[in-house]
Design a protein around this motif. Structure first.
Motif, PDB file in Angstrom:
ATOM      1  N   ASN A  34      14.677  -1.544 -10.196  1.00 18.25           N
ATOM      2  CA  ASN A  34      13.629  -2.143  -9.378  1.00 18.25           C
ATOM      3  C   ASN A  34      12.450  -2.753 -10.119  1.00 18.25           C
ATOM      4  O   ASN A  34      11.837  -3.681  -9.630  1.00 18.25           O
ATOM      5  N   PHE A 115       8.837   6.764  -2.783  1.00 21.26           N
ATOM      6  CA  PHE A 115       8.575   5.428  -2.257  1.00 21.26           C
ATOM      7  C   PHE A 115       9.884   4.635  -2.107  1.00 21.26           C
ATOM      8  O   PHE A 115      10.187   4.115  -1.035  1.00 21.26           O
ATOM      9  N   TYR A 116      10.681   4.591  -3.192  1.00 19.46           N
ATOM     10  CA  TYR A 116      11.902   3.773  -3.146  1.00 19.46           C
ATOM     11  C   TYR A 116      12.993   4.393  -2.276  1.00 19.46           C
ATOM     12  O   TYR A 116      13.783   3.677  -1.672  1.00 19.46           O
ATOM     13  N   LEU A 119      11.892   3.510   1.245  1.00 25.01           N
ATOM     14  CA  LEU A 119      12.084   2.062   1.428  1.00 25.01           C
ATOM     15  C   LEU A 119      13.562   1.743   1.690  1.00 25.01           C
ATOM     16  O   LEU A 119      13.902   1.017   2.619  1.00 25.01           O
ATOM     17  N   MET A 123      15.066   0.342   5.207  1.00 19.90           N
ATOM     18  CA  MET A 123      15.743  -0.962   5.245  1.00 19.90           C
ATOM     19  C   MET A 123      17.148  -0.825   5.806  1.00 19.90           C
ATOM     20  O   MET A 123      17.593  -1.641   6.604  1.00 19.90           O
ATOM     21  N   MET A 126      16.910  -0.315   9.526  1.00 12.84           N
ATOM     22  CA  MET A 126      16.533  -1.560  10.215  1.00 12.84           C
ATOM     23  C   MET A 126      17.722  -2.519  10.308  1.00 12.84           C
ATOM     24  O   MET A 126      17.974  -3.128  11.335  1.00 12.84           O
ATOM     25  N   MET A 127      18.487  -2.614   9.214  1.00 12.17           N
ATOM     26  CA  MET A 127      19.633  -3.530   9.207  1.00 12.17           C
ATOM     27  C   MET A 127      20.736  -3.066  10.142  1.00 12.17           C
ATOM     28  O   MET A 127      21.353  -3.864  10.821  1.00 12.17           O
TER      29      MET A 127
ATOM     30  N   MET B  11      10.322 -10.448  -1.303  1.00  9.24           N
ATOM     31  CA  MET B  11      10.689  -9.027  -1.439  1.00  9.24           C
ATOM     32  C   MET B  11      10.839  -8.642  -2.910  1.00  9.24           C
ATOM     33  O   MET B  11      10.493  -7.532  -3.310  1.00  9.24           O
ATOM     34  N   PHE B  15       8.721  -5.632  -4.277  1.00  7.95           N
ATOM     35  CA  PHE B  15       9.415  -4.365  -4.555  1.00  7.95           C
ATOM     36  C   PHE B  15      10.379  -4.397  -5.738  1.00  7.95           C
ATOM     37  O   PHE B  15      10.810  -3.349  -6.196  1.00  7.95           O
ATOM     38  N   THR B  19      15.709  -4.252  -4.312  1.00  9.05           N
ATOM     39  CA  THR B  19      15.334  -4.309  -2.894  1.00  9.05           C
ATOM     40  C   THR B  19      15.582  -5.718  -2.350  1.00  9.05           C
ATOM     41  O   THR B  19      16.048  -5.872  -1.222  1.00  9.05           O
ATOM     42  N   VAL B  23      18.313  -8.196   1.143  1.00  8.25           N
ATOM     43  CA  VAL B  23      18.071  -9.273   2.114  1.00  8.25           C
ATOM     44  C   VAL B  23      19.371 -10.036   2.381  1.00  8.25           C
ATOM     45  O   VAL B  23      19.585 -10.562   3.484  1.00  8.25           O
ATOM     46  N   MET B  26      21.035  -9.209   5.479  1.00  9.83           N
ATOM     47  CA  MET B  26      20.305  -9.444   6.743  1.00  9.83           C
ATOM     48  C   MET B  26      20.754 -10.748   7.398  1.00  9.83           C
ATOM     49  O   MET B  26      21.327 -11.618   6.740  1.00  9.83           O
ATOM     50  N   ASN B  30      16.848 -13.086  11.723  1.00 12.35           N
ATOM     51  CA  ASN B  30      15.968 -11.897  11.811  1.00 12.35           C
ATOM     52  C   ASN B  30      15.277 -11.536  10.504  1.00 12.35           C
ATOM     53  O   ASN B  30      14.378 -10.686  10.506  1.00 12.35           O
ATOM     54  N   GLN B  34      12.208  -8.825   9.948  1.00 11.64           N
ATOM     55  CA  GLN B  34      12.543  -7.506   9.389  1.00 11.64           C
ATOM     56  C   GLN B  34      11.789  -7.248   8.083  1.00 11.64           C
ATOM     57  O   GLN B  34      11.233  -6.167   7.885  1.00 11.64           O
ATOM     58  N   THR B  37       8.133  -6.550   8.747  1.00  9.84           N
ATOM     59  CA  THR B  37       7.911  -5.176   9.237  1.00  9.84           C
ATOM     60  C   THR B  37       7.920  -4.176   8.074  1.00  9.84           C
ATOM     61  O   THR B  37       7.060  -3.290   7.999  1.00  9.84           O
ATOM     62  N   ILE B  38       8.900  -4.354   7.187  1.00 12.64           N
ATOM     63  CA  ILE B  38       9.006  -3.440   6.036  1.00 12.64           C
ATOM     64  C   ILE B  38       7.741  -3.523   5.173  1.00 12.64           C
ATOM     65  O   ILE B  38       7.147  -2.493   4.803  1.00 12.64           O
ATOM     66  N   ASN B  41       4.770  -1.909   6.873  1.00 14.46           N
ATOM     67  CA  ASN B  41       4.844  -0.441   6.841  1.00 14.46           C
ATOM     68  C   ASN B  41       4.513   0.134   5.463  1.00 14.46           C
ATOM     69  O   ASN B  41       3.894   1.180   5.363  1.00 14.46           O
ATOM     70  N   PHE B  42       4.953  -0.566   4.418  1.00 14.82           N
ATOM     71  CA  PHE B  42       4.810   0.010   3.074  1.00 14.82           C
ATOM     72  C   PHE B  42       3.577  -0.471   2.316  1.00 14.82           C
ATOM     73  O   PHE B  42       3.004   0.271   1.536  1.00 14.82           O
ATOM     74  N   LEU B  43       3.190  -1.723   2.522  1.00 11.45           N
ATOM     75  CA  LEU B  43       2.088  -2.273   1.717  1.00 11.45           C
ATOM     76  C   LEU B  43       0.887  -2.721   2.550  1.00 11.45           C
ATOM     77  O   LEU B  43      -0.147  -3.089   1.999  1.00 11.45           O
TER      78      LEU B  43
END
Lengths: 132, 55
Positions: A34, A115-116, A119, A123, A126-127, B11, B15, B19, B23, B26, B30, B34, B37-38, B41-43
């Motif tokens: 990452n 955190f990761y 995350l 994700m 959500m997907m 992204m 991140f 990460t 995508v 996805m 959307n 999406q 939202t992520i 929520n995180f940042l």
């Protein structure tokens, strides 16, 4: 009592070394994926230096407990090797610095892991929701 | 540049590459919502505003 304290110190060193190496390994896995190469090397080399040093301290403590060598002979060896006098209190000072560094590293590693992991889970959730 | 590519870039900036690769899985329609939202929520919502510029 002194022997009990010695055993507690040994156990604490062994545990902190094992946990430190485990956190370093997990952080390394995540950082490599990452964060990028330079950060990963910085984190990993920091952890490696810390844990090798801690491991050496642990072995020295075991050696002292089982009378494999004495503090005087160890200090003489260090002084010979470095050709420098070792100031009193240096051991305690270095140990404190390493302990603080180790704790900071462990906290940073755990925060990064948390955190990761969150995350990634969010994700994925959500997907999978989006596909339904 | 597709919406997905733009989302991937943002992204990755926020991140990192592992990460950003998610995508790909996805949906094109959307993905902006999406990812926004992520990031919210995180940042936080300030960082998520970057997604408003995606056309």
């Amino acid at each position: 009592m002194a022997a009990l304290i010695d055993y507690v110190v040994i156990l604490a060193h062994a545990l902190s070394t094992i946990i430190g190496i485990w956190v370093a390994y997990l952080t390394f896995k995540i950082a490599k994926k990452n964060v990028g190469v330079s950060t990963y090397w910085t984190l990993f080399s920091m952890a490696a230096i810390l844990n090798v040093t801690h491991g050496v301290m642990f072995l020295i403590k075991v050696g002292l407990l089982f009378n494999l060598f004495s503090v005087a002979s160890l200090m003489a060896l260090v002084q010979q090797g470095m050709a420098l006098p070792l100031p009193s209190g240096m051991y305690a000072f270095a140990h404190t610095i390493f302990a603080i560094q180790g704790m900071l590293f462990a906290v940073a590693g755990f925060m990064m892991l948390q955190f990761y992991t969150k995350l990634s889970l969010d994700m994925n959730a959500m997907m999978s929701k989006g596909k339904k | 540049m597709t919406k997905k590519d733009q989302c991937k870039k943002l992204m990755s900036d926020f991140f990192g590459p592992a990460t950003a690769e998610k995508v790909d899985a996805m949906d094109e329609n959307n993905c902006v919502e999406q990812c926004k939202t992520i990031v919210t929520n995180f940042l936080g919502p300030e960082k998520a505003k970057e997604f408003d510029n995606i056309n």
